[in-house]
Scaffold this motif. Sequence first.
Motif, mmCIF file in Angstrom:
data_model
loop_
_atom_site.group_PDB
_atom_site.id
_atom_site.type_symbol
_atom_site.label_atom_id
_atom_site.label_comp_id
_atom_site.label_asym_id
_atom_site.label_seq_id
_atom_site.Cartn_x
_atom_site.Cartn_y
_atom_site.Cartn_z
ATOM 1 N N LYS A 99 0.831 -1.192 0.000
ATOM 2 C CA LYS A 99 0.000 0.000 0.000
ATOM 3 C C LYS A 99 0.872 1.252 0.000
ATOM 4 O O LYS A 99 1.939 1.277 0.596
ATOM 5 C CB LYS A 99 -0.911 0.005 1.224
ATOM 6 N N ARG A 100 0.383 2.263 -0.661
ATOM 7 C CA ARG A 100 1.051 3.568 -0.645
ATOM 8 C C ARG A 100 0.173 4.531 0.146
ATOM 9 O O ARG A 100 -0.825 5.028 -0.361
ATOM 10 C CB ARG A 100 1.229 4.101 -2.061
ATOM 11 N N GLY A 101 0.531 4.772 1.362
ATOM 12 C CA GLY A 101 -0.268 5.674 2.173
ATOM 13 C C GLY A 101 -1.525 5.009 2.699
ATOM 14 O O GLY A 101 -1.734 3.815 2.587
ATOM 15 N N THR A 102 -2.411 5.797 3.225
ATOM 16 C CA THR A 102 -3.601 5.258 3.898
ATOM 17 C C THR A 102 -4.677 4.789 2.942
ATOM 18 O O THR A 102 -5.472 3.930 3.272
ATOM 19 C CB THR A 102 -4.213 6.321 4.824
ATOM 20 N N ASP A 103 -4.736 5.369 1.719
ATOM 21 C CA ASP A 103 -5.816 5.000 0.809
ATOM 22 C C ASP A 103 -5.337 4.096 -0.304
ATOM 23 O O ASP A 103 -6.039 3.897 -1.282
ATOM 24 C CB ASP A 103 -6.475 6.249 0.219
ATOM 25 N N ALA A 104 -4.142 3.528 -0.204
ATOM 26 C CA ALA A 104 -3.670 2.617 -1.231
ATOM 27 C C ALA A 104 -4.519 1.364 -1.230
ATOM 28 O O ALA A 104 -4.996 0.905 -0.215
ATOM 29 C CB ALA A 104 -2.210 2.247 -0.972
ATOM 30 N N GLY A 105 -4.681 0.823 -2.412
ATOM 31 C CA GLY A 105 -5.479 -0.394 -2.554
ATOM 32 C C GLY A 105 -6.920 -0.108 -2.896
ATOM 33 O O GLY A 105 -7.719 -1.013 -3.033
ATOM 34 N N ASP A 106 -7.301 1.216 -3.001
ATOM 35 C CA ASP A 106 -8.678 1.548 -3.322
ATOM 36 C C ASP A 106 -8.912 1.697 -4.812
ATOM 37 O O ASP A 106 -10.018 1.975 -5.242
ATOM 38 C CB ASP A 106 -9.074 2.870 -2.643
ATOM 39 N N GLY A 107 -7.859 1.502 -5.599
ATOM 40 C CA GLY A 107 -7.999 1.692 -7.031
ATOM 41 C C GLY A 107 -8.750 0.572 -7.689
ATOM 42 O O GLY A 107 -9.176 -0.390 -7.072
ATOM 43 N N GLU A 108 -8.931 0.696 -8.990
ATOM 44 C CA GLU A 108 -9.673 -0.289 -9.776
ATOM 45 C C GLU A 108 -9.058 -1.667 -9.630
ATOM 46 O O GLU A 108 -7.863 -1.860 -9.828
ATOM 47 C CB GLU A 108 -9.666 0.150 -11.243
ATOM 48 N N GLY A 109 -9.866 -2.617 -9.219
ATOM 49 C CA GLY A 109 -9.401 -3.995 -9.110
ATOM 50 C C GLY A 109 -8.705 -4.318 -7.813
ATOM 51 O O GLY A 109 -8.232 -5.418 -7.633
ATOM 52 N N GLY A 110 -8.635 -3.367 -6.854
ATOM 53 C CA GLY A 110 -7.889 -3.618 -5.626
ATOM 54 C C GLY A 110 -8.767 -4.121 -4.501
ATOM 55 O O GLY A 110 -9.877 -3.651 -4.320
ATOM 56 N N ASP A 111 -8.253 -5.064 -3.737
ATOM 57 C CA ASP A 111 -8.928 -5.584 -2.549
ATOM 58 C C ASP A 111 -7.980 -5.439 -1.379
ATOM 59 O O ASP A 111 -6.883 -5.991 -1.391
ATOM 60 C CB ASP A 111 -9.294 -7.061 -2.719
ATOM 61 N N LYS A 112 -8.391 -4.722 -0.351
ATOM 62 C CA LYS A 112 -7.509 -4.478 0.784
ATOM 63 C C LYS A 112 -7.222 -5.754 1.546
ATOM 64 O O LYS A 112 -8.068 -6.599 1.710
ATOM 65 C CB LYS A 112 -8.143 -3.453 1.724
ATOM 66 N N GLU A 113 -6.004 -5.886 2.004
ATOM 67 C CA GLU A 113 -5.608 -6.979 2.887
ATOM 68 C C GLU A 113 -4.807 -6.391 4.028
ATOM 69 O O GLU A 113 -4.306 -5.267 3.952
ATOM 70 C CB GLU A 113 -4.752 -8.016 2.140
ATOM 71 N N GLY A 114 -4.650 -7.157 5.101
ATOM 72 C CA GLY A 114 -3.857 -6.696 6.227
ATOM 73 C C GLY A 114 -2.381 -6.765 5.903
ATOM 74 O O GLY A 114 -1.965 -7.245 4.857
ATOM 75 N N GLY A 115 -1.561 -6.250 6.855
ATOM 76 C CA GLY A 115 -0.119 -6.351 6.709
ATOM 77 C C GLY A 115 0.482 -5.402 5.708
ATOM 78 O O GLY A 115 1.567 -5.646 5.192
ATOM 79 N N GLY A 116 -0.225 -4.313 5.368
ATOM 80 C CA GLY A 116 0.333 -3.321 4.464
ATOM 81 C C GLY A 116 0.330 -3.705 3.000
ATOM 82 O O GLY A 116 1.039 -3.122 2.191
ATOM 83 N N THR A 117 -0.482 -4.705 2.629
ATOM 84 C CA THR A 117 -0.566 -5.098 1.227
ATOM 85 C C THR A 117 -2.028 -5.155 0.789
ATOM 86 O O THR A 117 -2.938 -5.127 1.603
ATOM 87 C CB THR A 117 0.065 -6.483 0.997
ATOM 88 N N TYR A 118 -2.248 -5.203 -0.526
ATOM 89 C CA TYR A 118 -3.584 -5.395 -1.065
ATOM 90 C C TYR A 118 -3.497 -6.272 -2.305
ATOM 91 O O TYR A 118 -2.454 -6.367 -2.954
ATOM 92 C CB TYR A 118 -4.250 -4.060 -1.398
#
Length: 308
Positions: A99-118
């Motif tokens: 993730k890049r910053g607090t809102d990373a992973g919100d882009g098209e096709g992204g699914d948030k996951e824990g541990g700083g990745t999506y």
Amino acid sequence: MAKQKLDPAQEITNEIIGLLEKGTMPWRRPWKIAGGGVPLRHNGERYQGINAFLLGLRSAMMGYSSPYWMTFSQAKELDACVKKGSRSSIVVYYGTAKKRGTDAGDGEGGDKEGGGTYRFLKSYRVFHVSQIEGLDASYQPEPEGGTSDGPKMDQEAQAFFDAIGMDVRYGGDRACYIPSLDRIHMPDVSRFESPGAAMSTLTHEMAHATKAEHRLNRSFGVSSFGNEAYAKEELVACISEALMGQRMGFYADHIDNHAAYIASWIQVLKGDTRFLFTAAAHAQRAVDYLVAAAEAGRSSKEMIHEAA
């Protein structure tokens, strides 16, 4: 006006929904192609899950015999070129990114996951080798003969299913998996229209059996005929048939009551554009489990035979 980004999950799901709305079960197709029914990358690696399902489907619909597919650039690297006007087929892959910053992973096709990745879903386009000029002849093998029904339910096929080690009882006129007994009931093979139909049905019921807690522990909620959980599990079992059919040379031909299943599947897929991918992933795990169980069962029998 900015060009709208492609949503591969939506595009693929819409394609399958379109076929279902026409009254067609897209996996009820001959899967037998040269070199085995599993679609292959340019380097001979097998496609898995949703990609194996989709490319197998397109091979069947277009009558392709070779199992090989490749991208435009891969063809170019082989000093070959895609024929003008050829239509590509979409394949997908999941990946993970930091993730890049607090809102990373919100882009098209992204699914948030824990541990700083999506997780993200990306797509790319491939062409069947029959759409490409200048390839080595090895990419266009001769069909291996036989009919779309694939191999007979001979001793080898029966030995494969027996080695899986599930409790299968033959007799009667109904095929089903009974979770409370962890038992599969099957009509005698002689009652099926073809050996391939028997293999397809047995695979379907064994796929259901993999949902048991001591196997893959798969559940979509409380299931009763016609509800969403039931429809989702049936879709997993049907795609499992297709994927196993690719490996063994039969085609998925299990469900007779088309209208009821088609209506429920359309509802599920329209409600969740990514469930087709989820179902295919579960189906691939089910097939992998059955194949591994068969291999383990065969190895165990061989050890017992050698010790005797």
